[in-house]
Design a protein around this motif. Structure first.
Motif, short mmCIF file in Angstrom:
data_model
loop_
_atom_site.label_atom_id
_atom_site.label_comp_id
_atom_site.label_asym_id
_atom_site.label_seq_id
_atom_site.Cartn_x
_atom_site.Cartn_y
_atom_site.Cartn_z
N GLY A 56 0.83 -1.20 0.00
CA GLY A 56 0.00 0.00 0.00
C GLY A 56 0.86 1.25 0.00
N ASP A 57 1.98 1.19 0.69
CA ASP A 57 2.92 2.32 0.72
C ASP A 57 3.33 2.71 -0.68
N PHE A 58 3.74 1.71 -1.44
CA PHE A 58 4.20 2.00 -2.80
C PHE A 58 3.03 2.48 -3.66
N ARG A 59 1.89 1.78 -3.53
CA ARG A 59 0.75 2.12 -4.40
C ARG A 59 0.23 3.53 -4.13
N SER A 60 0.42 4.02 -2.91
CA SER A 60 -0.04 5.38 -2.60
C SER A 60 0.79 6.43 -3.35
N GLN A 61 1.94 6.02 -3.89
CA GLN A 61 2.80 6.97 -4.63
C GLN A 61 2.60 6.85 -6.14
N VAL A 62 1.58 6.09 -6.55
CA VAL A 62 1.33 5.89 -7.97
C VAL A 62 0.23 6.85 -8.42
N ASP A 63 0.42 7.48 -9.57
CA ASP A 63 -0.60 8.36 -10.13
C ASP A 63 -1.66 7.50 -10.81
N PRO A 64 -2.88 7.46 -10.25
CA PRO A 64 -3.90 6.55 -10.80
C PRO A 64 -4.34 6.93 -12.21
N ASP A 65 -4.08 8.18 -12.63
CA ASP A 65 -4.51 8.62 -13.96
C ASP A 65 -3.49 8.34 -15.05
#
Length: 180
Positions: free
Chosen positions: A25-34
């Motif tokens: 989740g830590d890493f995924r929170s730094q991903v731009d979903p768009d």
């Protein structure tokens, strides 16, 4: 009351059978979903430094002394981090990892999900055709075992009446479909 209790358990069951994602989740929170794979494919150098989670099927792997590169045919991800089983793909990319990754484990045809940072492109070929591969410096990588891939590592959700005895939620495409 019983009814309230039942609702609590249903919500609880749904929460624990929710998206058990292989990338933290830590890493995924730094991903731009768009940011889509298409955008990265069209102009990788515009997105250098961006974090992405990508997945697909390994086509080949190259080891040099201190770096391993895995060429992957990109596939859509679901919320569990599984790539889709369809043959549709928008293109290929390279996962690059510092150090040596075992050749047998990261073999052709294996399914992989990885989180990492866009670092640029690398020129190569697909067959005879020149190709610019987006390169992802991978931080977290998950190789799916064949059994895992068919039966994801989470339990069935609560039984939902009226959906047939084998229909449980969440339905997942990797589970064998049984129709009664």
């Amino acid at each position: 009351s019983m009814k309230k209790n039942g609702l609590f358990w249903m919500v609880f069951l749904l929460s624990i059978t929710g998206c058990a994602h292989p990338i933290s989740g830590d890493f995924r929170s730094q991903v731009d979903p768009d940011l889509s794979f298409n955008q990265i494919l069209q102009s990788p150098n515009n997105y250098v430094g961006k974090n992405v989670v990508l997945a697909g099927t390994i086509v080949k792997k190259r080891n040099s002394k201190d770096v391993t590169e895995i060429e992957v045919v990109e596939k859509d991800l679901d919320c569990f981090g599984y790539p889709s089983l369809s043959d549709q793909s928008r293109g290929r990319f390279l996962f690059r990892k510092q150090g040596y990754l075992e050749a047998e484990i990261f073999a052709k045809g294996r399914i992989v999900t990885g989180g990492g940072t866009v670092v640029g492109t690398k020129s190569g070929k697909i067959g005879e055709v020149e190709y610019e591969f987006p390169v992802i410096e991978v931080e977290e990588i998950k190789l799916w075992d064949a059994p895992d891939y068919r039966y994801p590592p989470y339990g069935y959700g609560p039984y939902i009446p009226g959906w047939g005895i084998y229909s449980y939620y969440p339905y997942h495409p990797y589970r064998p479909r049984r129709f009664d």
